[in-house]
Design a protein around this motif. Structure first.
Motif, PDB file in Angstrom:
ATOM      1  N   TYR A  10      -1.564   9.510   4.090  1.00 24.84           N
ATOM      2  CA  TYR A  10      -1.538   8.105   4.534  1.00 24.84           C
ATOM      3  C   TYR A  10      -0.258   7.411   4.065  1.00 24.84           C
ATOM      4  N   LEU A  11       0.105   7.597   2.796  1.00 26.34           N
ATOM      5  CA  LEU A  11       1.293   6.935   2.240  1.00 26.34           C
ATOM      6  C   LEU A  11       2.560   7.393   2.959  1.00 26.34           C
ATOM      7  N   LYS A  12       2.653   8.696   3.223  1.00 25.84           N
ATOM      8  CA  LYS A  12       3.816   9.223   3.944  1.00 25.84           C
ATOM      9  C   LYS A  12       3.876   8.650   5.355  1.00 25.84           C
ATOM     10  N   LYS A  13       2.733   8.581   6.010  1.00 26.18           N
ATOM     11  CA  LYS A  13       2.661   8.038   7.366  1.00 26.18           C
ATOM     12  C   LYS A  13       3.143   6.589   7.395  1.00 26.18           C
ATOM     13  N   GLU A  14       2.846   5.841   6.339  1.00 21.95           N
ATOM     14  CA  GLU A  14       3.252   4.436   6.239  1.00 21.95           C
ATOM     15  C   GLU A  14       4.698   4.286   5.753  1.00 21.95           C
ATOM     16  N   GLY A  15       5.322   5.407   5.381  1.00 19.83           N
ATOM     17  CA  GLY A  15       6.704   5.363   4.906  1.00 19.83           C
ATOM     18  C   GLY A  15       6.855   4.800   3.509  1.00 19.83           C
ATOM     19  N   LEU A  16       5.808   4.911   2.705  1.00 23.13           N
ATOM     20  CA  LEU A  16       5.833   4.357   1.347  1.00 23.13           C
ATOM     21  C   LEU A  16       6.290   5.412   0.345  1.00 23.13           C
ATOM     22  N   LYS A  17       7.050   4.957  -0.639  1.00 27.20           N
ATOM     23  CA  LYS A  17       7.470   5.849  -1.719  1.00 27.20           C
ATOM     24  C   LYS A  17       6.380   5.851  -2.780  1.00 27.20           C
ATOM     25  N   PHE A  18       6.151   7.010  -3.338  1.00 27.40           N
ATOM     26  CA  PHE A  18       5.124   7.125  -4.367  1.00 27.40           C
ATOM     27  C   PHE A  18       5.468   8.268  -5.304  1.00 27.40           C
ATOM     28  N   GLN A  19       4.808   8.240  -6.445  1.00 28.01           N
ATOM     29  CA  GLN A  19       4.970   9.295  -7.440  1.00 28.01           C
ATOM     30  C   GLN A  19       3.575   9.786  -7.795  1.00 28.01           C
ATOM     31  N   LYS A  20       3.422  11.088  -7.806  1.00 26.27           N
ATOM     32  CA  LYS A  20       2.119  11.681  -8.112  1.00 26.27           C
ATOM     33  C   LYS A  20       2.225  12.410  -9.439  1.00 26.27           C
ATOM     34  N   ARG A  21       1.399  11.975 -10.371  1.00 27.65           N
ATOM     35  CA  ARG A  21       1.269  12.664 -11.654  1.00 27.65           C
ATOM     36  C   ARG A  21      -0.201  12.938 -11.872  1.00 27.65           C
ATOM     37  N   LYS A  22      -0.505  13.851 -12.723  1.00 28.66           N
ATOM     38  CA  LYS A  22      -1.890  14.265 -12.932  1.00 28.66           C
ATOM     39  C   LYS A  22      -2.836  13.051 -13.031  1.00 28.66           C
ATOM     40  N   GLY A  23      -3.668  12.905 -12.017  1.00 26.69           N
ATOM     41  CA  GLY A  23      -4.671  11.849 -12.019  1.00 26.69           C
ATOM     42  C   GLY A  23      -4.170  10.461 -11.660  1.00 26.69           C
ATOM     43  N   THR A  24      -2.876  10.309 -11.403  1.00 22.25           N
ATOM     44  CA  THR A  24      -2.330   8.978 -11.113  1.00 22.25           C
ATOM     45  C   THR A  24      -1.360   9.032  -9.944  1.00 22.25           C
ATOM     46  N   LEU A  25      -1.543   8.103  -9.036  1.00 20.47           N
ATOM     47  CA  LEU A  25      -0.598   7.887  -7.950  1.00 20.47           C
ATOM     48  C   LEU A  25       0.019   6.508  -8.147  1.00 20.47           C
ATOM     49  N   THR A  26       1.331   6.435  -8.174  1.00 21.41           N
ATOM     50  CA  THR A  26       2.027   5.157  -8.275  1.00 21.41           C
ATOM     51  C   THR A  26       2.746   4.933  -6.951  1.00 21.41           C
ATOM     52  N   ILE A  27       2.395   3.830  -6.282  1.00 19.68           N
ATOM     53  CA  ILE A  27       2.977   3.506  -4.987  1.00 19.68           C
ATOM     54  C   ILE A  27       3.967   2.356  -5.203  1.00 19.68           C
TER      55      ILE A  27
END
Length: 129
Positions: A10-27
């Motif tokens: 979903y985030l990629k489809k919306e063109g949003l930058k995010f960081q994925k770390r164990k158990g946490t997504l930061t958008i």
């Protein structure tokens, strides 16, 4: 597909930058130092959504005031768009049986307080000139 994978699609489809770390997504919200933070505990099917910001946000708000921008409108728009993103993420989580704790309002209050602080400092400085 895991719930995290579904959210990242979903985030990629919306063109949003995010960081994925164990158990946490930061958008990361574009153009402002505001982040939507999603903490997921897949074993208990619980998630927490919160709003955070970088220390650079204070300087960015001051720069916006200096340039004559309507800072309150910019912040309101950012928070509104972030809330829309959070609703979509919540829908994905709920469809997978997750319970969600929404702490966005707390972060929103902190960001608005910061904006007011910068505005007061800006007004005090303007009066000295």
């Amino acid at each position: 597909m895991s719930v995290v994978d579904e959210i990242t699609v979903y985030l990629k489809k919306e063109g949003l930058k995010f960081q994925k770390r164990k158990g946490t997504l930061t958008i990361f919200y574009p153009d402002l130092e505001i982040q939507l933070v999603l903490k997921i505990d897949e074993s208990s099917r619980k998630a927490v959504l919160s709003l955070d910001y970088d220390v650079e946000l204070r300087d960015h708000i001051a720069d916006l005031f200096d340039s004559g921008e309507d800072v309150e409108d910019i912040i309101d728009t950012a928070i509104s768009e972030i809330r829309d993103i959070a609703v979509n993420i919540s829908n994905i989580l709920e469809s997978k049986g997750y319970s969600i704790e929404d702490k966005i309002s707390e972060g929103e209050k902190d960001i608005r307080d910061l904006m007011e602080e910068v505005l007061e400092e800006y007004e005090e400085y303007s009066e000295l000139e």
